[in-house]
Design a protein around this motif. Structure first.
Motif, short mmCIF file in Angstrom:
data_model
loop_
_atom_site.label_atom_id
_atom_site.label_comp_id
_atom_site.label_asym_id
_atom_site.label_seq_id
_atom_site.Cartn_x
_atom_site.Cartn_y
_atom_site.Cartn_z
N UNK A 100 -57.87 -62.85 -4.74
CA UNK A 100 -57.64 -61.78 -3.75
C UNK A 100 -57.62 -62.29 -2.32
N UNK A 101 -58.13 -63.50 -2.14
CA UNK A 101 -58.19 -64.07 -0.80
C UNK A 101 -59.21 -65.20 -0.75
N UNK A 102 -59.03 -66.09 0.20
CA UNK A 102 -59.93 -67.25 0.31
C UNK A 102 -60.57 -67.33 1.70
N UNK A 103 -60.64 -66.17 2.35
CA UNK A 103 -61.31 -66.14 3.66
C UNK A 103 -62.72 -65.60 3.48
N UNK A 104 -63.71 -66.36 3.95
CA UNK A 104 -65.11 -65.98 3.83
C UNK A 104 -65.79 -66.15 5.18
N UNK A 105 -66.80 -65.33 5.44
CA UNK A 105 -67.43 -65.28 6.77
C UNK A 105 -68.93 -65.49 6.65
N UNK A 114 -57.36 -59.27 6.20
CA UNK A 114 -56.95 -58.64 4.94
C UNK A 114 -57.28 -59.50 3.73
N UNK A 115 -57.46 -60.83 3.94
CA UNK A 115 -57.77 -61.72 2.83
C UNK A 115 -59.26 -62.10 2.80
N UNK A 116 -60.10 -61.40 3.57
CA UNK A 116 -61.54 -61.66 3.55
C UNK A 116 -62.15 -61.10 2.27
N UNK A 117 -62.96 -61.92 1.59
CA UNK A 117 -63.59 -61.44 0.36
C UNK A 117 -65.11 -61.43 0.43
N UNK A 118 -65.70 -62.10 1.44
CA UNK A 118 -67.16 -62.20 1.49
C UNK A 118 -67.66 -62.33 2.93
N UNK A 119 -68.73 -61.59 3.22
CA UNK A 119 -69.53 -61.80 4.43
C UNK A 119 -70.94 -62.12 3.96
N UNK A 120 -71.47 -63.27 4.39
CA UNK A 120 -72.81 -63.69 3.97
C UNK A 120 -73.62 -64.03 5.21
N UNK A 121 -74.76 -63.34 5.38
CA UNK A 121 -75.58 -63.55 6.58
C UNK A 121 -77.05 -63.62 6.22
N UNK A 144 -64.59 -56.23 0.39
CA UNK A 144 -65.33 -57.35 0.98
C UNK A 144 -66.78 -57.25 0.51
N UNK A 145 -67.26 -58.30 -0.15
CA UNK A 145 -68.64 -58.31 -0.63
C UNK A 145 -69.58 -58.71 0.52
N UNK A 146 -70.77 -58.11 0.51
CA UNK A 146 -71.75 -58.37 1.55
C UNK A 146 -73.00 -58.97 0.91
N UNK A 147 -73.25 -60.25 1.24
CA UNK A 147 -74.45 -60.95 0.74
C UNK A 147 -75.43 -61.15 1.88
#
Length: 381
Positions: free
Chosen positions: A87-92, A137-144, A170-173
């Motif tokens: 779905x996308x390979x952008x992660x934050x 649009x290609x973000x799949x994860x935010x992890x903080x 977008x998943x939130x970890x």
């Protein structure tokens, strides 16, 4: 002995050790075995999972047992990224994450993922506006990280979770290792999909932890070879450790209401005392936006390892940065990212409290520092 390194690890409660020993002796069967001993061990495992889920405000099937924070962060971040990369390979993430997150993102970057590292201000906080600009649009994860392990800066998890409600894909970890039991966060209300905790940070045993995985989320497992832990973590469960984890979490949460007030008082005492000592510069704050159990300061011109050894000789135990990185001579990555400069970053000291820390221990620490810091700075001149 005055122990002020509770962010590195806490001393296990006596009752937790007793639980571990009892379960090890009486319920030693493999919980996957079909005989009576196995079924008894499985009951202990189930009861422990149910208790932990109740304490965290989640469903029992959403609790996956791990060996601690590092494994939990790896499973959450890699598990989401590898499973959903179509779905996308952008992660934050942010620039001030614990090494177990920061290095996991670096590894994924090497595997072709596009990583955005959110900056922080001089108090160590990320900006919601920066996240809004970073999401794609290609973000799949935010992890903080929730509570930074070096400075105690508390990230705006509630505001970020609310914002991410508009991005259901977008998943939130959240790395909740330093926050659990001291700076609580509601998983469901804050739209958190995955959340990491570690037992030895709240008087449990090393090698125990849990990852909350919201029902319906699929992850790519890191370990294969069995059906344990919803097929996300193969291997025979550490039943005594898990029972001890449940006991430690329950006991610490029971102490929390009164204990948090005590932590704030200890922090204020430590900060006020340190401010009186020439040569010391504070790197962390207090009040809103800061955890009550961590104080970070620098003694520019003094080597932190010398300070630690000087205190150790008087049976006072503190640390430099994260315990995972404390044996490295490099300056604090966290303080550098906060823009506090090389001298402060390479001379930082962290003290951290638990609900067991006493007022007189902090007072004794301050008195020793008042005597030792002038000596240390004189030697360095």
């Amino acid at each position: 002995m005055i122990y002020l390194d509770n962010s590195a690890t806490t001393k296990p409660y006596k009752e937790v050790l007793e639980t571990y020993l009892t379960v090890s002796e009486q319920y030693f069967g493999n919980p996957s075995s079909l005989h009576t001993l196995g079924l008894e061990a499985e009951k202990v495992l189930t009861r422990s999972r149910e208790l932990i889920a109740k304490l965290l405000g989640v469903k029992a099937k959403e609790v996956i047992f791990t060996s601690g924070g590092t494994e939990g962060n790896n499973l959450a971040i890699k598990g989401v990224s590898l499973e959903h990369q179509s779905r996308g390979k952008h992660i934050i993430t942010s620039v001030i994450e614990h090494a177990s997150t920061y290095e996991t993102f670096a590894e994924l970057e090497n595997k072709g993922f596009d990583v955005t590292y959110l900056p922080v201000n001089q108090t160590g906080h990320v900006s919601l506006d920066d996240l809004k600009q970073a999401i794609r649009s290609d973000t799949i994860l935010v992890s903080l990280i929730h509570v930074n392990n070096e400075t105690g800066a508390v990230q705006p998890i509630q505001e970020i979770g609310e914002f991410l409600k508009d991005y259901p894909k977008v998943f939130f970890h959240v790395d909740h290792v330093q926050g659990v039991t001291k700076v609580p966060v509601h998983f469901k209300k804050n739209n958190i999909d995955l959340c990491t905790i570690s037992g030895h940070k709240f008087h449990g045993l090393k090698g125990t932890g849990a990852l909350y995985v919201r029902e319906g989320i699929t992850l790519s497992p890191m370990l294969h070879g069995g059906v344990q832990e919803a097929r996300l973590r193969a291997g025979t469960e550490n039943v005594p450790g898990i029972a001890a984890l449940a006991k430690a979490l329950r006991m610490t949460i029971e102490k929390a209401e009164e204990g948090k007030l005590n932590l704030m008082q200890l922090q204020q005492k430590a900060i006020a005392g340190l401010k009186e000592i020439n040569g010391i510069v504070l790197n962390s704050g207090s009040g809103d936006g800061h955890a009550p159990h961590i104080v970070n300061f620098s003694i520019p011109g003094a080597k932190p390892e010398v300070v630690i050894q000087a205190l150790s000789h008087q049976q006072i135990y503190v640390s430099t940065k994260s315990a995972c990185s404390s044996k490295l001579s490099s300056p604090s990555r966290i303080l550098l990212e906060m823009g506090l400069g090389q001298k402060r970053a390479e001379s930082a000291i962290r003290i951290s409290f638990s609900y067991e820390t006493q007022d007189q221990e902090v007072e004794a620490f301050i008195q020793v520092m008042k005597k030792e810091v002038p000596k240390l700075l004189q030697v360095m001149r």
